[in-house]
Design a protein around this motif. Sequence first.
Motif, PDB file in Angstrom:
ATOM      1  N   LEU A   1      -1.656  -2.824  -4.293  1.00  0.00           N
ATOM      2  CA  LEU A   1      -2.050  -2.198  -5.294  1.00  0.00           C
ATOM      3  C   LEU A   1      -1.659  -0.515  -5.455  1.00  0.00           C
ATOM      4  O   LEU A   1      -2.163   0.092  -4.269  1.00  0.00           O
ATOM      5  CB  LEU A   1      -3.490  -2.151  -5.718  1.00  0.00           C
ATOM      6  CG  LEU A   1      -3.833  -3.680  -5.657  1.00  0.00           C
ATOM      7  CD1 LEU A   1      -5.496  -3.552  -5.976  1.00  0.00           C
ATOM      8  CD2 LEU A   1      -3.294  -4.616  -6.614  1.00  0.00           C
ATOM      9  N   ALA A   2      -0.787   0.077  -6.094  1.00  0.00           N
ATOM     10  CA  ALA A   2      -0.489   1.315  -5.686  1.00  0.00           C
ATOM     11  C   ALA A   2      -0.201   2.050  -7.148  1.00  0.00           C
ATOM     12  O   ALA A   2      -0.101   1.552  -8.221  1.00  0.00           O
ATOM     13  CB  ALA A   2       1.058   1.305  -5.160  1.00  0.00           C
ATOM     14  N   LEU A   3      -0.462   3.412  -7.054  1.00  0.00           N
ATOM     15  CA  LEU A   3       0.127   4.385  -7.981  1.00  0.00           C
ATOM     16  C   LEU A   3       1.339   3.945  -8.769  1.00  0.00           C
ATOM     17  O   LEU A   3       2.375   3.909  -8.031  1.00  0.00           O
ATOM     18  CB  LEU A   3      -0.170   5.737  -7.818  1.00  0.00           C
ATOM     19  CG  LEU A   3      -1.427   6.581  -7.866  1.00  0.00           C
ATOM     20  CD1 LEU A   3      -1.473   7.958  -7.236  1.00  0.00           C
ATOM     21  CD2 LEU A   3      -1.622   6.696  -9.380  1.00  0.00           C
ATOM     22  N   GLU A   4       1.618   4.135 -10.045  1.00  0.00           N
ATOM     23  CA  GLU A   4       2.868   3.910 -10.606  1.00  0.00           C
ATOM     24  C   GLU A   4       3.873   4.572 -10.114  1.00  0.00           C
ATOM     25  O   GLU A   4       4.978   4.128  -9.440  1.00  0.00           O
ATOM     26  CB  GLU A   4       2.718   4.195 -11.934  1.00  0.00           C
ATOM     27  CG  GLU A   4       3.835   4.063 -12.932  1.00  0.00           C
ATOM     28  CD  GLU A   4       3.818   2.392 -13.436  1.00  0.00           C
ATOM     29  OE1 GLU A   4       2.947   1.910 -13.727  1.00  0.00           O
ATOM     30  OE2 GLU A   4       5.147   2.248 -13.598  1.00  0.00           O
ATOM     31  N   GLY A   5       3.649   5.643  -9.657  1.00  0.00           N
ATOM     32  CA  GLY A   5       4.689   6.683  -9.154  1.00  0.00           C
ATOM     33  C   GLY A   5       5.221   6.530  -7.619  1.00  0.00           C
ATOM     34  O   GLY A   5       6.175   6.832  -7.177  1.00  0.00           O
ATOM     35  N   HIS A   6       4.451   5.606  -7.140  1.00  0.00           N
ATOM     36  CA  HIS A   6       4.599   5.207  -5.710  1.00  0.00           C
ATOM     37  C   HIS A   6       5.068   3.842  -5.621  1.00  0.00           C
ATOM     38  O   HIS A   6       5.636   3.378  -4.441  1.00  0.00           O
ATOM     39  CB  HIS A   6       3.411   5.264  -4.742  1.00  0.00           C
ATOM     40  CG  HIS A   6       2.546   6.589  -4.859  1.00  0.00           C
ATOM     41  ND1 HIS A   6       1.418   6.875  -4.423  1.00  0.00           N
ATOM     42  CD2 HIS A   6       2.987   7.768  -5.226  1.00  0.00           C
ATOM     43  CE1 HIS A   6       0.969   8.066  -4.413  1.00  0.00           C
ATOM     44  NE2 HIS A   6       2.190   8.535  -4.792  1.00  0.00           N
ATOM     45  N   LEU A   7       5.348   3.211  -6.614  1.00  0.00           N
ATOM     46  CA  LEU A   7       5.623   1.683  -6.512  1.00  0.00           C
ATOM     47  C   LEU A   7       7.103   1.627  -5.758  1.00  0.00           C
ATOM     48  O   LEU A   7       7.369   0.706  -4.894  1.00  0.00           O
ATOM     49  CB  LEU A   7       5.680   0.916  -7.905  1.00  0.00           C
ATOM     50  CG  LEU A   7       4.544   0.908  -8.653  1.00  0.00           C
ATOM     51  CD1 LEU A   7       4.625   0.222 -10.053  1.00  0.00           C
ATOM     52  CD2 LEU A   7       3.502  -0.180  -7.668  1.00  0.00           C
ATOM     53  N   ALA A   8       7.873   2.280  -6.216  1.00  0.00           N
ATOM     54  CA  ALA A   8       9.264   2.470  -5.361  1.00  0.00           C
ATOM     55  C   ALA A   8       9.416   2.381  -3.854  1.00  0.00           C
ATOM     56  O   ALA A   8      10.162   1.753  -3.346  1.00  0.00           O
ATOM     57  CB  ALA A   8      10.362   3.463  -6.244  1.00  0.00           C
ATOM     58  N   ALA A   9       8.269   2.937  -3.576  1.00  0.00           N
ATOM     59  CA  ALA A   9       8.321   3.088  -2.024  1.00  0.00           C
ATOM     60  C   ALA A   9       8.000   1.865  -1.202  1.00  0.00           C
ATOM     61  O   ALA A   9       8.180   1.623  -0.119  1.00  0.00           O
ATOM     62  CB  ALA A   9       7.352   4.329  -1.584  1.00  0.00           C
TER      63      ALA A   9
END
Length: 344
Positions: free
Chosen positions: A272-280
């Motif tokens: 579960l992650a912040l939208e802006g971190h998903l790519a990482a």
Amino acid sequence: MNTRVLPASDAAIREAAARIRSGELVAFPTETVYGLGANGLDASAVARIFEAKGRPGDNPLILHICSPEQLRPLIDGEPSERARRMMDAFWPGPLTMIFPKSARVPANVTAGLDTVAIRLPLHPVARRLIEEAGVPVAAPSANRSGRPSPTAAAHVFEDMDGRIPLILDGGACAVGLESTVVDMTGATPRILRPGGVTAEQIERVCGSGEVDPAVMRPLAEGERPRSPGMKYRHYAPAGELTIFSGEAGRVERAICAEYDRAAAEGRRPLILALEGHLAAYGGRRTESLGADEAEMAHRIFAVLRDADALGADVLFSEAVEARGLGLAVMNRLGRAAAFHIVEV
Ligand code: TXA
Ligand code: MG
């Protein structure tokens, strides 16, 4: 019992109000989460709420009213000057205040406490239902005890099918987290459960305010909480949840390592992650918490329910900054994780 789900038309609201008046239970939308309502002045109707939810009898309910005039008969004495300022600023809305109770409030509403929790919701369906019913409506969140709170009629149906006659469907809840619960009986307002009205907003209106320390930690063995709801494991998904807190890059690396280890063991992890971190997180299985605080508040319970639907048996979540609405999001995440928070 057959459970009907009806769009919240005028006719459906009238039917729901008649059922409440005659002692039955009805689920209805509010701007925070769906509530499971009963006539708040009828002890046997209130007892049905505890039964339908499987709720421990020592966890008190909130009385919902539809105008400020309904407050006075439910409380002992006049509301303080500070409470009036809170009402002016935040009612109708996601704020619940705790006052000394009057003799009119049945003992099972307050689980035997001498205080009562009261809220004036903003949602038009909730307000029309309370108005038509002509009584204060006792309503906890409309989930089975221990499950995430319902933010859509379908969630209520999942938990309450066969247990209640009627669910009013008013669409998705705007806030998505339960109301802020504030104890107004002491020298300063004390937040017992963070929610849609933030600590910063309360401090601005009252000039003071504190957040109960038990909001962000587990209770100690034998500790008696100021709010009985703090005692119970809540919002928990079926999979085991761990939260990682710290600098973003370190959190991402720690979560990836844990995820890969779990996957190698044949488990079914979910991040579960912040939208802006998903790519990482590369090709790993992720679910977005949302892009900002308001979206996270709005999504958090659905995300926790989705994790179950996806069959995740172990979950790793990024921590959320505990300020503004973020405090409420972190409180729900923390409780879902039994406060298993790893600093990296
Ligand atoms: O947004 C909400 O507040 C939703 C909607 C339906 O209005 N309701 C809700 O109710 O979340 P419930 O029962 O799930 O949570 C009420 C919380 C519990 O943690 C309970 O322990 C606390 O309020 N509470 C109720 N009366 C109290 C009292 N007299 N003293 C301390 N805590 C109280
Ligand atoms: Mg609840």
